[in-house]
Design a protein around this motif. Structure first.
Motif, short mmCIF file in Angstrom:
data_model
loop_
_atom_site.label_atom_id
_atom_site.label_comp_id
_atom_site.label_asym_id
_atom_site.label_seq_id
_atom_site.Cartn_x
_atom_site.Cartn_y
_atom_site.Cartn_z
N PHE A 1 39.68 45.14 46.63
CA PHE A 1 38.85 44.06 47.21
C PHE A 1 37.36 44.43 47.27
CE2 PHE A 1 43.01 43.16 49.54
CZ PHE A 1 43.40 42.19 48.62
N VAL B 1 41.23 47.67 52.13
CA VAL B 1 42.60 47.17 52.24
C VAL B 1 43.25 47.74 53.49
CG1 VAL B 1 44.86 47.05 51.11
CG2 VAL B 1 42.80 47.12 49.72
N ILE C 1 44.57 36.74 54.64
CA ILE C 1 44.56 35.30 54.36
C ILE C 1 43.86 34.50 55.47
CG2 ILE C 1 46.59 35.28 52.88
CD1 ILE C 1 48.22 34.33 55.33
N THR D 1 47.23 47.62 58.00
CA THR D 1 47.66 47.80 56.60
C THR D 1 47.49 49.26 56.18
OG1 THR D 1 46.68 45.62 56.25
CG2 THR D 1 47.45 46.80 54.29
N THR E 1 52.65 32.96 50.19
CA THR E 1 53.60 33.72 49.39
C THR E 1 53.01 35.12 49.26
OG1 THR E 1 52.53 33.12 47.30
CG2 THR E 1 54.33 31.70 48.06
N SER F 1 51.99 38.50 47.06
CA SER F 1 51.58 38.72 45.67
C SER F 1 52.43 39.75 44.95
CB SER F 1 50.13 39.21 45.63
OG SER F 1 49.34 38.42 46.46
N LEU G 1 55.21 45.99 50.92
CA LEU G 1 54.78 45.11 49.83
C LEU G 1 54.72 45.93 48.56
CD1 LEU G 1 52.27 44.02 52.37
CD2 LEU G 1 53.41 42.19 51.12
N TRP H 1 48.56 43.57 38.75
CA TRP H 1 48.64 43.31 40.20
C TRP H 1 47.23 43.25 40.80
CZ3 TRP H 1 51.43 46.64 44.55
CH2 TRP H 1 51.65 45.80 45.66
N LEU I 1 45.65 40.09 42.71
CA LEU I 1 45.21 40.14 44.11
C LEU I 1 43.78 39.64 44.24
CD1 LEU I 1 46.74 43.52 45.31
CD2 LEU I 1 47.15 41.27 46.35
C1 LIG Z 1 48.89 44.71 48.48
C2 LIG Z 1 48.51 43.68 49.21
C3 LIG Z 1 49.33 42.46 49.45
C4 LIG Z 1 48.58 41.75 50.55
C5 LIG Z 1 47.16 42.06 50.19
C6 LIG Z 1 47.22 43.58 49.93
C7 LIG Z 1 47.34 44.31 51.28
C8 LIG Z 1 47.96 43.45 52.38
C9 LIG Z 1 48.95 42.38 51.93
C10 LIG Z 1 49.06 41.20 52.90
C11 LIG Z 1 50.00 41.43 54.09
C12 LIG Z 1 50.05 40.16 54.96
C13 LIG Z 1 50.22 38.87 54.14
C14 LIG Z 1 49.27 38.88 52.92
C15 LIG Z 1 49.32 37.55 52.19
C16 LIG Z 1 47.89 39.29 53.41
O1 LIG Z 1 47.01 38.57 53.82
O2 LIG Z 1 47.79 40.68 53.34
C17 LIG Z 1 49.60 40.07 52.04
C18 LIG Z 1 48.84 40.23 50.71
C19 LIG Z 1 49.54 39.58 49.54
O3 LIG Z 1 50.74 39.73 49.33
O4 LIG Z 1 48.83 38.88 48.80
#
Ligand SMILES: C=C1C[C@]23C[C@H]1CC[C@H]2[C@@]12CCC[C@@](C)(C(=O)O1)[C@H]2[C@@H]3C(=O)O
Ligand SMILES: O=C(O)CCC(=O)C(=O)O
Ligand SMILES: [Fe+2]
Length: 359
Positions: free
Chosen positions: A9, A121, A129, A143, A234, A236, A306, A335, A339
């Protein structure tokens, strides 16, 4: 070493109007900024499942000889299922739940020492989101990508090493489980190792995969019907494996049934299909829309693993699943790139990499 998700990011900072939560425990009434209406999320009030709906995602016994087909069926119809006999020791689930409760129980000033940065991250903060919604969510998150050592040291100057060990062991177990589940699901479609060259069947070598761990806390809420724990989204991922404490809150969306609650089953894990698995399966597996609601009496904790491929691996529909007369439903994407697309376009990301057919 392929690049980790840590810098994904960097070019996509989020600027949230609210950098941290109020003291949830002192609120008797829901502040307006936390009160959701259908204007804030079109699906907010969409078809709450009728009280008579008894249907929910299946609970699959991984020791059952027909587990692969049951998983394949669940991925096509629901995009989610629960699993029993998954082999992850109950004591490890309990340790992770304890760690999560202990983290969110820290004073807010301490948690903010490990706050996630705008371009980062890892760390403490609201879900990424959140930037796509006008209202705030009734939750806090943490996270983890890569080693949690630096952040954990700030949170627990004394006990961080024990907590790092728990995370490491949990991630190891989850990685193996996730790859097993992916192959069971793919096998049910007649897809085998030769068809997906970047993913090794050998469970000893999972170096093609990487993961993030998302810890979530949904405090007790004075007016849960108007609040939202985590808005509809959803994941990713290829697959996501979720542990929820013994408090309901997770809901999955079905076009025909509306929002369906996933009841906590002690010791089991919830698995859901993410956008990348939907792409890999050429749209056969459903990337399930889900959200978390909150309640008035019990705090809820969840731990979300995830899981996806290393950042440089290109994911595209398995050729075997594409009809010879048609083009694949999606173009290939890593990926990392996905993202980044999602960070700017949220729920339009999938349609942006879709091959739109003529005629
Ligand atoms: C590896 C990932 C996957 C992320 C982004 C990044 C770190 C945190 C994950 C989450 C976790 C919470 C829901 C989500 C939708 C969010 O806002 O952060 C997820 C997102 C995704 O699955 O897109
Ligand atoms: O807490 C839950 O049940 C859902 C969490 C979730 O969807 C996520 O972290 O991506
Ligand atoms: Fe999710």
């Amino acid at each position: 070493m392929p690049a980790m998700l840590t810098d994904v990011f960097r070019g996509h900072p989020i600027h949230l109007p609210h950098s941290h939560q109020p003291d949830f425990t002192s609120l008797r009434e829901l502040p307006d900024s936390y009160s959701w209406t259908p204007k804030d999320d079109i699906l907010f009030a969409a078809a709450p499942s009728p009280p008579t709906a008894v249907e929910t995602i299946p609970l699959i016994d991984l020791d059952h000889p027909d587990a692969a087909n049951q998983i394949g069926h669940a991925c096509r119809t629901w995009g989610a299922f629960q699993i029993a006999n998954h082999g992850v020791p109950l004591s490890l689930l309990q340790d992770v739940e304890f760690l999560t409760g202990s983290l969110f129980g820290l004073p807010v000033q301490r948690k903010l020492k490990a706050a996630r940065s705008d371009t980062g991250v890892s760390g403490y903060g609201v879900a990424r989101i959140a930037s796509f919604f006008n209202k705030q969510m009734w939750s806090e998150g943490f996270t983890i990508t890569g080693s949690p050592l630096n952040d954990f040291r700030k949170l627990w100057p004394q006990h961080h090493l024990n907590y790092c060990d728990i995370v490491e062991e949990y991630e190891e177990r989850m990685k193996k489980l996730a790859s097993k589940l992916m192959w069971l699901a793919l096998n049910s479609l007649g897809v085998s190792e030769e068809d997906v060259e970047w993913a090794s069947l050998n469970s000893a070598d999972l170096s093609w995969a990487q993961a993030a761990l998302q810890l979530n806390h949904y405090p007790v809420c004075p007016e849960p019907d108007r609040a939202m724990g985590l808005a509809a989204h959803t994941d990713s991922t290829l697959l996501t494996i979720l542990y929820q404490n013994n408090t309901a809150g997770l809901q999955v969306f079905r076009d025909d049934l509306g929002w369906i609650t996933v009841p906590p089953v002690p010791g089991s894990l919830v698995v859901n299909v993410g956008d990348l698995f939907h792409i890999l399966s050429n749209g056969l597996f459903k990337s399930v829309l889900h959200r978390a609601r909150v309640n008035q009496t019990r705090a809820r904790l969840s731990v979300d693993f995830l899981w996806g491929p290393q950042s440089d691996i290109k994911i595209s529909p398995v050729p075997k699943l594409v009809s010879p007369l048609e083009s694949p439903l999606y173009r290939s994407v890593t990926w990392k790139k996905y993202l980044q697309t999602k960070a700017t376009h949220f729920n339009k990301a999938l349609s942006m990499i879709r091959n739109h057919r003529e005629e």
